[in-house]
Each structure stands twice: as C-alpha cells, then as structure tokens.
Design an enzyme around this catalytic site. Structure first.
Site, short mmCIF file in Angstrom:
data_model
loop_
_atom_site.label_atom_id
_atom_site.label_comp_id
_atom_site.label_asym_id
_atom_site.label_seq_id
_atom_site.Cartn_x
_atom_site.Cartn_y
_atom_site.Cartn_z
N HIS A 50 0.84 -1.20 0.00
CA HIS A 50 0.00 0.00 0.00
C HIS A 50 0.87 1.26 0.00
O HIS A 50 0.61 2.21 -0.73
CB HIS A 50 -0.90 0.04 1.25
CG HIS A 50 -1.86 -1.11 1.38
ND1 HIS A 50 -1.73 -2.07 2.35
CD2 HIS A 50 -2.96 -1.44 0.68
CE1 HIS A 50 -2.72 -2.94 2.24
NE2 HIS A 50 -3.48 -2.59 1.23
N GLU A 161 -0.94 -3.95 -9.07
CA GLU A 161 -0.97 -5.08 -10.03
C GLU A 161 -1.16 -6.40 -9.30
O GLU A 161 -1.46 -7.41 -9.91
CB GLU A 161 0.33 -5.10 -10.85
CG GLU A 161 0.41 -3.94 -11.82
CD GLU A 161 1.66 -3.96 -12.68
OE1 GLU A 161 2.59 -4.74 -12.36
OE2 GLU A 161 1.71 -3.19 -13.64
N LYS A 162 -0.97 -6.40 -7.99
CA LYS A 162 -1.23 -7.60 -7.18
C LYS A 162 -2.63 -8.14 -7.47
O LYS A 162 -2.83 -9.34 -7.58
CB LYS A 162 -1.07 -7.23 -5.71
CG LYS A 162 -1.77 -8.12 -4.74
CD LYS A 162 -0.86 -9.20 -4.23
CE LYS A 162 -1.57 -10.24 -3.41
NZ LYS A 162 -2.66 -9.76 -2.58
N ARG A 200 -3.71 -10.32 4.14
CA ARG A 200 -4.17 -11.64 4.59
C ARG A 200 -3.01 -12.58 4.92
O ARG A 200 -3.27 -13.68 5.43
CB ARG A 200 -5.08 -12.26 3.52
CG ARG A 200 -6.44 -11.58 3.43
CD ARG A 200 -7.36 -12.28 2.46
NE ARG A 200 -8.75 -11.81 2.56
CZ ARG A 200 -9.35 -11.01 1.66
NH1 ARG A 200 -8.68 -10.58 0.61
NH2 ARG A 200 -10.61 -10.66 1.82
P1 AMP Z 1 -6.56 -3.86 -0.35
O1 AMP Z 1 -6.37 -3.07 0.90
O2 AMP Z 1 -6.19 -5.29 -0.23
O3 AMP Z 1 -7.92 -3.62 -0.96
O4 AMP Z 1 -5.53 -3.27 -1.39
C1 AMP Z 1 -5.52 -1.91 -1.71
C2 AMP Z 1 -4.66 -1.68 -2.90
O5 AMP Z 1 -3.34 -2.10 -2.62
C3 AMP Z 1 -5.13 -2.50 -4.13
O6 AMP Z 1 -5.02 -1.68 -5.29
C4 AMP Z 1 -4.15 -3.63 -4.15
O7 AMP Z 1 -3.95 -4.18 -5.43
C5 AMP Z 1 -2.90 -2.97 -3.64
N1 AMP Z 1 -1.95 -3.94 -3.12
C6 AMP Z 1 -2.19 -4.90 -2.19
N2 AMP Z 1 -1.08 -5.65 -2.00
C7 AMP Z 1 -0.14 -5.16 -2.84
C8 AMP Z 1 1.22 -5.51 -3.12
N3 AMP Z 1 1.83 -6.52 -2.51
N4 AMP Z 1 1.89 -4.77 -4.03
C9 AMP Z 1 1.28 -3.75 -4.68
N5 AMP Z 1 0.01 -3.36 -4.45
C10 AMP Z 1 -0.69 -4.06 -3.55
#
Ligand code: AMP
Length: 295
Positions: A50, A161-162, A200
């Site tokens: 993030h 891109e994850k 997670r």
């Molecule tokens: P989330 O909080 O899981 O909804 O993720 C928020 C944003 O962070 C989303 O755009 C995800 O794709 C991105 N994100 C999560 N993990 C990663 C990672 N390891 N590398 C790059 N972006 C990430």
C-alpha cells in the site's frame, strides 16, 4: 471532534476525515489552488504494498488521499469480512513519513446509507478467474470504487498489479463510464522470499508461510518455460496443468486457477504473441494467495 482538530494531534499523526462533506471541503480547497488530487483506495491493514502505491502516486499528483474502508459489498457470505484486520491507528502511523496528505475513513453507513440500491457491474472481464470463485466480488469493488471517485472528485487513482484483474476491471469501468480519473498501476511489492505482500498473510501459520513463498517461484518457472517454448509454440494449457501439479506438490491445499491471459483483455490465450499475464491463486487452509507475473 471536527476533522480539522485531528490534524497532527498527538494521538493521530494523520489528518482523517469521515464524511463526504469534509472530504469534499478538503479536496475543494486543493482544487481551488489548481492542485492535482490522487486517491489510493485501500481496506486498511496497510503494508509496504500500500505504501508503495502512495509513493508512486505522489510522483504524479500534488495531494494524495488514502481511503480506508473494509467494503462489506465485496465479501461473500462465507468470507472473512468480520475477521478482516482493522487497525486504523496503526495504519495512520504507517502513513506518517509517506507523502499521504489525508485519510478518508468513512463508516459503513456513510458509504451505504439505509435504502442503498445501486450496483455497478463491469461485464465479461469479471466473469471468470476471481469472479468465478467469488461471485459478486467485483460488483462490490466497482461500486465502492466509483463511489470513492465521485465522493472525492480525484483526478487520478492507483491500484496494485497484485490484484491484476481488479486493475483491468477498473480501467474498463473508467473508459466505459467516461470517468475523468487517470488510472495508474503499481508494481507488486514482495517479501524477501518473493511472496506478494498482503493483509491476509497474517492468517498464515509458520509452516504455511514457508509454503506460501513457493507460489511466485513456481510462477516464475512457468513463465520461463513458456518463454523458452514460445518460438516452438509452447503448449500453455499443458504448462497451466504442470503449474497446478507443482503447487499441490509444494504443499498448497488447493489451486483455484493457473492461467495465461492476454494482459489487456484478460481473454484466454494459446500463444504468446502479445503482452500476456500469468495469473494464479492457490489456497493454504482458508487463505487464498493471489499472484501474477507479466510476460
Ligand atoms: P486492499 O487493501 O487489499 O484492498 O488493497 C488496496 C490496494 O493495494 C489495491 O489496489 C491492491 O492491489 C494494492 N496492493 C495490495 N497488496 C499489494 C502488493 N503486494 N503490491 C502492490 N500493491 C498491492
């Protein structure tokens, strides 16, 4: 407490707003000065992935908003909505020292007031891969992201891109609905053994964590094999099956998919003659680990 009084208070290093009106006030002030405003949508439990999005977006915009909202609409009934880690104070500490200017952390009834009925659905691209395993998930994501865009009036937003299928879906939504928001993709941030950082990952036991590190290694091996055979017409279907077997042999409990796709349309492919993406999800107990590689 008003949003203003929270700025840089000893308890909270970040400026946090929770209402659409406060968010729009803040963004309105910035826009009046001609500043370009960017948004990083998150569900909190912030990690280096993030934070890398915050830093990347800050290169292209003048002000960065980080939204923190655990979006009930994107969780299935059997999924981990209740257990999903919530740690706003720690998240704000982590954002200190990044170029984030504002945190937007609305309560659920701000996002979905009583009587909320609307849902946004992006077709075909959301039907398979994650969409097949998590029915309704992408509708929940598209709906909340569109709301975050209209609530904030952001000029740009970044997605990792994850969650590659999510990024492709958002690009389609923005194009299809003529939204005046520039979409950036952020590279996957990985831990030392290559495991993609994820909120997670905290669910993994020590033995599971060891196995988890093999997912990216197996995908990189499949990519190498696909590229090595590309001239001779590599059998991508056979490689997908080989990848699934390798993941099970490595100790994963289940493989949801290993799939070579066109990088832009996400359609299945049989040859590597355009930019492609190798996407996979493998499970350890109830935890689903997503990863993907550019080809
Ligand atoms: P989330 O909080 O899981 O909804 O993720 C928020 C944003 O962070 C989303 O755009 C995800 O794709 C991105 N994100 C999560 N993990 C990663 C990672 N390891 N590398 C790059 N972006 C990430």
């Amino acid at each position: 407490m008003s949003a203003i009084s929270q700025i840089n208070s000893p308890e909270n290093p970040m400026d946090v707003v929770r209402s659409i009106a406060d968010l729009r006030d803040r963004v309105g002030d910035w826009k009046a000065k001609g500043l370009k405003v960017g948004l990083v949508p998150t569900m909190g439990a912030l990690h280096e992935g993030h934070l890398s999005l915050v830093r990347r977006l800050a290169q292209d915009v003048d002000r960065v908003i980080v939204s923190i909202f655990v979006n009930p609409a994107q969780f299935g009934p059997q999924e981990d909505f209740a257990a999903y880690p919530r740690q706003e104070a720690l998240d704000c500490l982590r954002l200190q020292g990044t170029p984030a200017d504002l945190v937007y952390a609305p309560a659920a009834d701000v996002m979905y007031p009583p009587g909320f009925l609307t849902s946004v659905r992006v077709g075909r691209i959301t039907d398979d891969l994650e969409g097949a395993v998590r029915p309704g998930h992408f509708d929940g994501v598209a709906t909340v992201v569109l709301k975050l865009f209209t609530q904030s009036g952001c000029d740009a937003a970044i997605f990792g891109e994850k969650d590659y299928q999510q990024l492709v879906m958002i690009r389609h939504m923005v194009r299809n609905l003529d939204l005046p928001v520039e979409i950036l993709g952020g590279a996957i941030v990985r831990e030392a053994d290559g495991l993609a950082a994820s909120s997670r990952n905290v669910y993994l036991s020590a033995p599971q964590r060891k196995i988890a590190g093999k997912l990216n290694v197996i995908l990189a091996d499949l990519r190498a094999k696909a590229l090595a055979g590309a001239g001779a017409g590599a059998d991508l279907g056979a490689l997908e099956q080989m990848g699934t077997r390798a993941l099970i042999d490595a100790g994963f409990d289940r493989v949801d998919y290993v799939s070579f796709r066109d990088a832009q349309s996400l359609e299945t492919i049989t040859t590597l003659n355009a930019p492609a993406r190798l996407l996979a999800v493998a499970r350890l107990g109830p935890t689903r680990l997503l990863d993907n590689l550019a080809i």
